[in-house]
Design a protein around this motif. Structure first.
Motif, PDB file in Angstrom:
ATOM      1  N   ASP A  21       1.039  -1.132  -0.069  1.00 23.66           N
ATOM      2  CA  ASP A  21       0.012   0.083  -0.108  1.00 23.66           C
ATOM      3  C   ASP A  21       0.752   1.236  -0.073  1.00 23.66           C
ATOM      4  OD1 ASP A  21      -2.477  -1.302   0.127  1.00 23.66           O
ATOM      5  OD2 ASP A  21      -2.480  -1.555   2.324  1.00 23.66           O
ATOM      6  N   SER A  22       0.735   2.075  -1.027  1.00 26.52           N
ATOM      7  CA  SER A  22       1.674   3.343  -1.097  1.00 26.52           C
ATOM      8  C   SER A  22       0.944   4.458   0.019  1.00 26.52           C
ATOM      9  CB  SER A  22       1.511   3.909  -2.530  1.00 26.52           C
ATOM     10  OG  SER A  22      -0.117   4.135  -2.488  1.00 26.52           O
ATOM     11  N   GLY A  23       1.927   5.489   0.426  1.00 23.42           N
ATOM     12  CA  GLY A  23       1.564   6.424   1.256  1.00 23.42           C
ATOM     13  C   GLY A  23       2.837   7.057   1.961  1.00 23.42           C
ATOM     14  N   ASP A  24       2.509   7.786   3.125  1.00 23.52           N
ATOM     15  CA  ASP A  24       3.871   8.650   3.585  1.00 23.52           C
ATOM     16  C   ASP A  24       4.965   7.589   3.895  1.00 23.52           C
ATOM     17  OD1 ASP A  24       2.433  10.816   3.248  1.00 23.52           O
ATOM     18  OD2 ASP A  24       1.756  10.925   5.583  1.00 23.52           O
ATOM     19  N   GLY A  25       6.252   8.073   3.659  1.00 21.35           N
ATOM     20  CA  GLY A  25       7.413   7.300   3.837  1.00 21.35           C
ATOM     21  C   GLY A  25       7.469   6.238   2.988  1.00 21.35           C
ATOM     22  N   PHE A  61      10.690   3.124  -8.678  1.00 19.92           N
ATOM     23  CA  PHE A  61       9.565   2.359  -8.283  1.00 19.92           C
ATOM     24  C   PHE A  61      10.237   1.134  -7.827  1.00 19.92           C
ATOM     25  CE2 PHE A  61       6.221  -0.481  -9.544  1.00 19.92           C
ATOM     26  CZ  PHE A  61       5.196  -0.337  -8.486  1.00 19.92           C
ATOM     27  N   VAL A  62      11.149   0.210  -8.688  1.00 18.54           N
ATOM     28  CA  VAL A  62      11.646  -0.773  -8.242  1.00 18.54           C
ATOM     29  C   VAL A  62      12.570  -0.893  -7.028  1.00 18.54           C
ATOM     30  CG1 VAL A  62      13.471  -2.479  -9.136  1.00 18.54           C
ATOM     31  CG2 VAL A  62      11.551  -1.996 -10.542  1.00 18.54           C
ATOM     32  N   GLN A  63      13.282   0.135  -7.090  1.00 13.71           N
ATOM     33  CA  GLN A  63      14.228   0.521  -5.985  1.00 13.71           C
ATOM     34  C   GLN A  63      13.498   0.539  -4.471  1.00 13.71           C
ATOM     35  OE1 GLN A  63      16.425   4.304  -6.107  1.00 13.71           O
ATOM     36  NE2 GLN A  63      17.796   3.451  -4.468  1.00 13.71           N
ATOM     37  N   LYS A  64      12.143   1.260  -4.379  1.00 11.23           N
ATOM     38  CA  LYS A  64      11.474   1.061  -3.193  1.00 11.23           C
ATOM     39  C   LYS A  64      10.934  -0.225  -2.890  1.00 11.23           C
ATOM     40  CE  LYS A  64       7.158   2.629  -3.674  1.00 11.23           C
ATOM     41  NZ  LYS A  64       6.152   3.654  -3.707  1.00 11.23           N
ATOM     42  N   LEU A  65      10.535  -1.062  -3.906  1.00 14.27           N
ATOM     43  CA  LEU A  65      10.004  -2.416  -3.893  1.00 14.27           C
ATOM     44  C   LEU A  65      11.089  -3.176  -3.390  1.00 14.27           C
ATOM     45  CD1 LEU A  65       7.516  -2.702  -6.803  1.00 14.27           C
ATOM     46  CD2 LEU A  65       6.840  -2.455  -4.122  1.00 14.27           C
ATOM     47  N   ARG A  66      12.226  -2.905  -3.731  1.00 11.05           N
ATOM     48  CA  ARG A  66      13.394  -3.864  -3.590  1.00 11.05           C
ATOM     49  C   ARG A  66      13.793  -3.543  -1.925  1.00 11.05           C
ATOM     50  NH1 ARG A  66      17.554  -3.138  -8.316  1.00 11.05           N
ATOM     51  NH2 ARG A  66      16.806  -4.859  -9.628  1.00 11.05           N
ATOM     52  N   GLY A  67      13.479  -2.288  -1.506  1.00 13.20           N
ATOM     53  CA  GLY A  67      13.579  -2.113   0.120  1.00 13.20           C
ATOM     54  C   GLY A  67      12.745  -2.675   0.896  1.00 13.20           C
ATOM     55  N   PHE A  68      11.661  -3.068   0.319  1.00 13.41           N
ATOM     56  CA  PHE A  68      10.510  -3.851   1.026  1.00 13.41           C
ATOM     57  C   PHE A  68      10.574  -5.373   1.050  1.00 13.41           C
ATOM     58  CE2 PHE A  68       7.150  -0.128   0.098  1.00 13.41           C
ATOM     59  CZ  PHE A  68       7.507   0.401   0.852  1.00 13.41           C
ATOM     60  N   GLU A 158      -3.615   4.498  -0.041  1.00 16.63           N
ATOM     61  CA  GLU A 158      -2.638   4.657   0.278  1.00 16.63           C
ATOM     62  C   GLU A 158      -2.786   4.291   2.013  1.00 16.63           C
ATOM     63  OE1 GLU A 158      -0.995   8.662  -0.381  1.00 16.63           O
ATOM     64  OE2 GLU A 158      -0.272   7.942  -2.289  1.00 16.63           O
ATOM     65  N   THR A 159      -1.679   4.080   2.748  1.00 11.83           N
ATOM     66  CA  THR A 159      -1.509   3.735   4.090  1.00 11.83           C
ATOM     67  C   THR A 159      -2.801   4.682   4.806  1.00 11.83           C
ATOM     68  OG1 THR A 159       0.320   5.395   4.554  1.00 11.83           O
ATOM     69  CG2 THR A 159       0.594   3.072   4.271  1.00 11.83           C
ATOM     70  N   ASP A 160      -3.122   5.915   4.566  1.00  7.98           N
ATOM     71  CA  ASP A 160      -4.027   6.770   5.384  1.00  7.98           C
ATOM     72  C   ASP A 160      -5.348   6.698   4.756  1.00  7.98           C
ATOM     73  OD1 ASP A 160      -3.411   8.304   3.002  1.00  7.98           O
ATOM     74  OD2 ASP A 160      -3.351  10.289   3.946  1.00  7.98           O
ATOM     75  N   GLY A 161      -5.686   5.918   3.442  1.00  8.43           N
ATOM     76  CA  GLY A 161      -6.813   5.939   3.153  1.00  8.43           C
ATOM     77  C   GLY A 161      -7.083   5.927   1.540  1.00  8.43           C
ATOM     78  N   LEU A 162      -8.318   5.915   0.947  1.00  2.51           N
ATOM     79  CA  LEU A 162      -8.363   6.117  -0.496  1.00  2.51           C
ATOM     80  C   LEU A 162      -8.141   7.592  -1.037  1.00  2.51           C
ATOM     81  CD1 LEU A 162     -11.548   3.960  -0.794  1.00  2.51           C
ATOM     82  CD2 LEU A 162      -9.346   2.887  -1.119  1.00  2.51           C
ATOM     83  N   LYS A 163      -7.693   7.542  -2.069  1.00  6.14           N
ATOM     84  CA  LYS A 163      -7.320   8.739  -2.942  1.00  6.14           C
ATOM     85  C   LYS A 163      -7.608   8.526  -4.301  1.00  6.14           C
ATOM     86  CE  LYS A 163      -4.559  10.061   0.516  1.00  6.14           C
ATOM     87  NZ  LYS A 163      -3.143  10.573   0.320  1.00  6.14           N
TER      88      LYS A 163
END
Length: 265
Positions: A21-25, A61-68, A158-163
Motif C-alpha cells: 500500500d503506497s503512502g507517506d514514507g 519504483f523498483v528500488q522502493k520495492l526492493r527495499g520492502f 494509500e496507508t491513510d485511506g483511499l485517494k
C-alpha cells in the motif's frame, strides 16, 4: 476445481494494493506478499509486474520495492509511461504533460515543443484547477485533440485511506472537450497484450492477480486471461456483487492466490 488453473504458465501481478500500500514514507508492504513473489519465481512460472504507477520512474519504483524485500527488476515491470512514449514517437505527437513531477524523467527524450496532444497521469498535488485548465486550453485549441491517459482508475489506496486516481480528472477533460481519451495503462487491452508479449505466452496461459475489479480483473478477462481478485488494497466488499465483472476467484491476499494456483497445477 483443479482444472481451473490448468495450463497456467505465467502470473501477472498488480503492484499497488497487491504487493504494498503506497503512502507517506513510501508506504508499507502487504503481509506475505514478498514471500509469495519468491514462491512464484521458485515455481518456474513466468512473472510480470503490471502497474499503473505513474508517480515515479520504474527505476525508483523498483528500488522502493526492493527495499520492502521484493525480488524485482526494472525489466520485469510493464508500466504506462514507457508505453505512452512509444505511442508518442510512433505518431509524432508532442505532449503537454499533466503528470507527477517524479515521472517526468520517463519523458525526457520526448519532444514537447508546440504540443499537439495532452498526456495525463496520476499527478497527485499537480491536479490543481490552473493545471487542469491549462490542459483543457491545449486540447480545446487543437483541430483534432488527442488526450492520452496513463490509466483510468477511479481511486487507489494509500496507508491513510483511499485517494482519487487519474480517471476522475481524465473524465473531466473528456467532458469539457467532448472527446474520448486513449488509455495506455490498465484496463486497456493493449497494455495486457504488451505484458503477455514480453512474457511470450498466450492469454489463456496467464493469470492476472489484482485488487481492482474493473482495471485488473475486468481488463485481464477481456484480453482472454483468467483473473483473481485479492481482498487487499482498494478491494471493497461490494466488488463481489459487481454486475459485469466476475473474477475466477476471490482470495484474501497475494499469498493465498499463489498457494491456490500452485497447489492446483
Amino acid at each position: 476445481m483443479a482444472a481451473r488453473w490448468r495450463g497456467t504458465r505465467a502470473l501477472l501481478l498488480d503492484v499497488s494494493g497487491v504487493l504494498y500500500d503506497s503512502g507517506d514514507g513510501g508506504g508499507a508492504p502487504i503481509a506475505g506478499s514478498a514471500e509469495a513473489v519468491r514462491k512464484i519465481k521458485a515455481s518456474g512460472l513466468k512473472l510480470r509486474f503490471c502497474t499503473n504507477e505513474t508517480q515515479t520512474t520504474r527505476e525508483k519504483f523498483v528500488q522502493k520495492l526492493r527495499g520492502f524485500g521484493f525480488d524485482i527488476s526494472v525489466a520485469e515491470v510493464t508500466a504506462p509511461a514507457p508505453a505512452a512514449c512509444r505511442v508518442l514517437r510512433e505518431r509524432s505527437l508532442r505532449p503537454h504533460l499533466l503528470v507527477h513531477d517524479d515521472v517526468m524523467p520517463e519523458f525526457a527524450e520526448i519532444d514537447k515543443t508546440n504540443p499537439n496532444c495532452v498526456v495525463i497521469g496520476d499527478a497527485a498535488d499537480n491536479f490543481t484547477y490552473a493545471n487542469l485548465n491549462e490542459a483543457f486550453r491545449v486540447l480545446i485549441g487543437l483541430k483534432n485533440p488527442v488526450l492520452i491517459s496513463l490509466g483510468k482508475g477511479r481511486y487507489y489506496k494509500e496507508t491513510d485511506g483511499l485517494k482519487l486516481d487519474v480517471g476522475a480528472y481524465m473524465k473531466a477533460l473528456e467532458y469539457a472537450c467532448d472527446i474520448q481519451a486513449e488509455i495506455v495503462g490498465k484496463p486497456a487491452k493493449m497494455f495486457f497484450e504488451s505484458a503477455l508479449a514480453e512474457l511470450g505466452v498466450q492469454p489463456q496461459e496467464a493469470v492476472m492477480v489484482g485488487d481492482d475489479i474493473v482495471s485488473d480483473v475486468g481488463g485481464a478477462q477481456r484480453c482472454g486471461m483468467r483473473a483473481v481478485q485479492v481482498r487487499t488494497g482498494k478491494y471493497r466488499p461490494a466488488d463481489e456483487n459487481h454486475p459485469q465483472v466476475k473474477p475466477d476467484a476471490y482470495v484474501d491476499n497475494l499469498a493465498a492466490a499463489v498457494d491456490l494456483i500452485l497447489q492446483e497445477l
